[in-house]
Motif scaffolding. Structure first.
Motif, PDB file in Angstrom:
ATOM      1  N   TYR A  64      26.913  32.990  48.896  1.00 38.05           N
ATOM      2  CA  TYR A  64      28.056  33.908  48.799  1.00 38.05           C
ATOM      3  C   TYR A  64      28.720  33.780  47.431  1.00 38.05           C
ATOM      4  O   TYR A  64      28.990  34.774  46.759  1.00 38.05           O
ATOM      5  N   GLU A  65      28.951  32.547  47.027  1.00 39.18           N
ATOM      6  CA  GLU A  65      29.603  32.342  45.736  1.00 39.18           C
ATOM      7  C   GLU A  65      28.750  32.862  44.584  1.00 39.18           C
ATOM      8  O   GLU A  65      29.261  33.484  43.652  1.00 39.18           O
ATOM      9  N   GLU A  66      27.448  32.643  44.636  1.00 40.15           N
ATOM     10  CA  GLU A  66      26.560  33.131  43.578  1.00 40.15           C
ATOM     11  C   GLU A  66      26.589  34.656  43.495  1.00 40.15           C
ATOM     12  O   GLU A  66      26.674  35.224  42.405  1.00 40.15           O
ATOM     13  N   ILE A  67      26.515  35.314  44.638  1.00 44.24           N
ATOM     14  CA  ILE A  67      26.555  36.779  44.661  1.00 44.24           C
ATOM     15  C   ILE A  67      27.891  37.273  44.133  1.00 44.24           C
ATOM     16  O   ILE A  67      27.955  38.181  43.293  1.00 44.24           O
ATOM     17  N   LEU A  68      28.967  36.673  44.584  1.00 43.19           N
ATOM     18  CA  LEU A  68      30.304  37.083  44.164  1.00 43.19           C
ATOM     19  C   LEU A  68      30.483  36.897  42.657  1.00 43.19           C
ATOM     20  O   LEU A  68      30.967  37.797  41.968  1.00 43.19           O
ATOM     21  N   ARG A  69      30.065  35.770  42.139  1.00 37.55           N
ATOM     22  CA  ARG A  69      30.212  35.510  40.702  1.00 37.55           C
ATOM     23  C   ARG A  69      29.478  36.542  39.853  1.00 37.55           C
ATOM     24  O   ARG A  69      29.944  36.907  38.777  1.00 37.55           O
ATOM     25  N   ARG A  70      28.347  37.022  40.317  1.00 39.47           N
ATOM     26  CA  ARG A  70      27.584  38.030  39.557  1.00 39.47           C
ATOM     27  C   ARG A  70      28.357  39.339  39.416  1.00 39.47           C
ATOM     28  O   ARG A  70      28.061  40.138  38.529  1.00 39.47           O
ATOM     29  N   HIS A  71      29.337  39.557  40.288  1.00 39.39           N
ATOM     30  CA  HIS A  71      30.098  40.801  40.263  1.00 39.39           C
ATOM     31  C   HIS A  71      31.512  40.623  39.691  1.00 39.39           C
ATOM     32  O   HIS A  71      32.323  41.555  39.743  1.00 39.39           O
ATOM     33  N   LEU A  72      31.794  39.446  39.164  1.00 37.50           N
ATOM     34  CA  LEU A  72      33.105  39.161  38.566  1.00 37.50           C
ATOM     35  C   LEU A  72      32.914  38.821  37.081  1.00 37.50           C
ATOM     36  O   LEU A  72      32.831  37.655  36.707  1.00 37.50           O
TER      37      LEU A  72
ATOM     38  N   ILE B 105      25.820  41.853  49.272  1.00 38.87           N
ATOM     39  CA  ILE B 105      26.163  40.948  50.376  1.00 38.87           C
ATOM     40  C   ILE B 105      25.461  41.378  51.660  1.00 38.87           C
ATOM     41  O   ILE B 105      24.853  40.558  52.357  1.00 38.87           O
ATOM     42  N   GLU B 106      25.549  42.665  51.979  1.00 40.23           N
ATOM     43  CA  GLU B 106      24.919  43.136  53.204  1.00 40.23           C
ATOM     44  C   GLU B 106      23.403  42.961  53.154  1.00 40.23           C
ATOM     45  O   GLU B 106      22.786  42.582  54.146  1.00 40.23           O
ATOM     46  N   GLY B 107      22.819  43.199  51.997  1.00 37.87           N
ATOM     47  CA  GLY B 107      21.380  43.025  51.858  1.00 37.87           C
ATOM     48  C   GLY B 107      20.954  41.576  51.998  1.00 37.87           C
ATOM     49  O   GLY B 107      19.989  41.264  52.701  1.00 37.87           O
ATOM     50  N   PHE B 108      21.682  40.680  51.372  1.00 39.20           N
ATOM     51  CA  PHE B 108      21.323  39.264  51.419  1.00 39.20           C
ATOM     52  C   PHE B 108      21.478  38.694  52.824  1.00 39.20           C
ATOM     53  O   PHE B 108      20.609  37.983  53.314  1.00 39.20           O
ATOM     54  N   TYR B 109      22.606  39.002  53.461  1.00 41.45           N
ATOM     55  CA  TYR B 109      22.898  38.420  54.768  1.00 41.45           C
ATOM     56  C   TYR B 109      22.319  39.234  55.932  1.00 41.45           C
ATOM     57  O   TYR B 109      22.386  38.793  57.080  1.00 41.45           O
ATOM     58  N   GLY B 110      21.776  40.407  55.654  1.00 41.48           N
ATOM     59  CA  GLY B 110      21.174  41.212  56.699  1.00 41.48           C
ATOM     60  C   GLY B 110      22.162  41.689  57.743  1.00 41.48           C
ATOM     61  O   GLY B 110      21.854  41.738  58.932  1.00 41.48           O
TER      62      GLY B 110
ATOM     63  N   ALA C  19      35.757  38.652  56.355  1.00 41.50           N
ATOM     64  CA  ALA C  19      35.157  39.880  56.889  1.00 41.50           C
ATOM     65  C   ALA C  19      33.650  39.705  57.064  1.00 41.50           C
ATOM     66  O   ALA C  19      33.083  40.115  58.082  1.00 41.50           O
ATOM     67  N   LEU C  20      33.005  39.073  56.094  1.00 40.95           N
ATOM     68  CA  LEU C  20      31.574  38.825  56.191  1.00 40.95           C
ATOM     69  C   LEU C  20      31.264  37.872  57.331  1.00 40.95           C
ATOM     70  O   LEU C  20      30.359  38.108  58.139  1.00 40.95           O
ATOM     71  N   ASP C  21      32.024  36.812  57.440  1.00 37.29           N
ATOM     72  CA  ASP C  21      31.818  35.827  58.501  1.00 37.29           C
ATOM     73  C   ASP C  21      31.998  36.467  59.877  1.00 37.29           C
ATOM     74  O   ASP C  21      31.219  36.212  60.794  1.00 37.29           O
ATOM     75  N   ALA C  22      32.996  37.320  60.024  1.00 39.62           N
ATOM     76  CA  ALA C  22      33.208  38.024  61.297  1.00 39.62           C
ATOM     77  C   ALA C  22      32.012  38.904  61.624  1.00 39.62           C
ATOM     78  O   ALA C  22      31.568  38.981  62.777  1.00 39.62           O
ATOM     79  N   SER C  23      31.465  39.547  60.608  1.00 40.56           N
ATOM     80  CA  SER C  23      30.290  40.400  60.797  1.00 40.56           C
ATOM     81  C   SER C  23      29.091  39.555  61.232  1.00 40.56           C
ATOM     82  O   SER C  23      28.330  39.943  62.130  1.00 40.56           O
ATOM     83  N   LEU C  24      28.927  38.400  60.623  1.00 42.11           N
ATOM     84  CA  LEU C  24      27.810  37.521  60.975  1.00 42.11           C
ATOM     85  C   LEU C  24      27.969  36.973  62.395  1.00 42.11           C
ATOM     86  O   LEU C  24      26.997  36.849  63.126  1.00 42.11           O
ATOM     87  N   GLN C  25      29.199  36.648  62.776  1.00 45.07           N
ATOM     88  CA  GLN C  25      29.451  36.138  64.122  1.00 45.07           C
ATOM     89  C   GLN C  25      29.187  37.211  65.179  1.00 45.07           C
ATOM     90  O   GLN C  25      28.652  36.900  66.246  1.00 45.07           O
ATOM     91  N   THR C  26      29.540  38.432  64.880  1.00 40.70           N
ATOM     92  CA  THR C  26      29.319  39.537  65.806  1.00 40.70           C
ATOM     93  C   THR C  26      27.830  39.808  65.978  1.00 40.70           C
ATOM     94  O   THR C  26      27.369  40.131  67.072  1.00 40.70           O
ATOM     95  N   ALA C  27      27.075  39.663  64.893  1.00 42.41           N
ATOM     96  CA  ALA C  27      25.633  39.915  64.934  1.00 42.41           C
ATOM     97  C   ALA C  27      24.893  38.869  65.760  1.00 42.41           C
ATOM     98  O   ALA C  27      23.827  39.143  66.285  1.00 42.41           O
ATOM     99  N   ASN C  28      25.451  37.677  65.855  1.00 42.77           N
ATOM    100  CA  ASN C  28      24.773  36.593  66.595  1.00 42.77           C
ATOM    101  C   ASN C  28      25.153  36.615  67.994  1.00 42.77           C
ATOM    102  O   ASN C  28      25.400  36.706  68.909  1.00 42.77           O
TER     103      ASN C  28
END
Length: 82
Positions: free
Chosen positions: A6-14, A46-51, A73-82
């Motif tokens: 997450y941090e690596e992806i975020l840093r690429r966009h900052l 983010i969506e592509g990496f985390y599916g 928001a991402l973590d909530a999405s991942l929790q809902t998917a599982n």
């Protein structure tokens, strides 16, 4: 807290966040160069990496305000998917 990917992806966009600066939950993403186009690109990365897809109600400026709010928001999405 978030994972390294997450941090690596975020840093690429900052573009104004240097490698030496720590990325914290309260880091304001717009202050470090996240504009509207970069938000779309970041969301796609983010969506592509985390599916997963963020919930439509999470696609707000508030979600993309800080590193922590976006992670929640991402973590909530991942929790809902599982």
């Amino acid at each position: 807290m978030w994972d390294n990917s997450y941090e690596e992806i975020l840093r690429r966009h900052l573009p104004f966040l240097s490698d030496e600066e720590e990325l914290e939950s309260e880091t304001n993403l717009r202050d470090y160069g996240l504009d509207s186009l970069a938000m779309v690109e970041l969301l796609s990365a983010i969506e592509g990496f985390y599916g997963t897809r963020l919930a439509e109600d999470a696609l707000t400026l508030e979600t993309f305000e800080t590193a922590g709010s976006l992670w929640r928001a991402l973590d909530a999405s991942l929790q809902t998917a599982n």
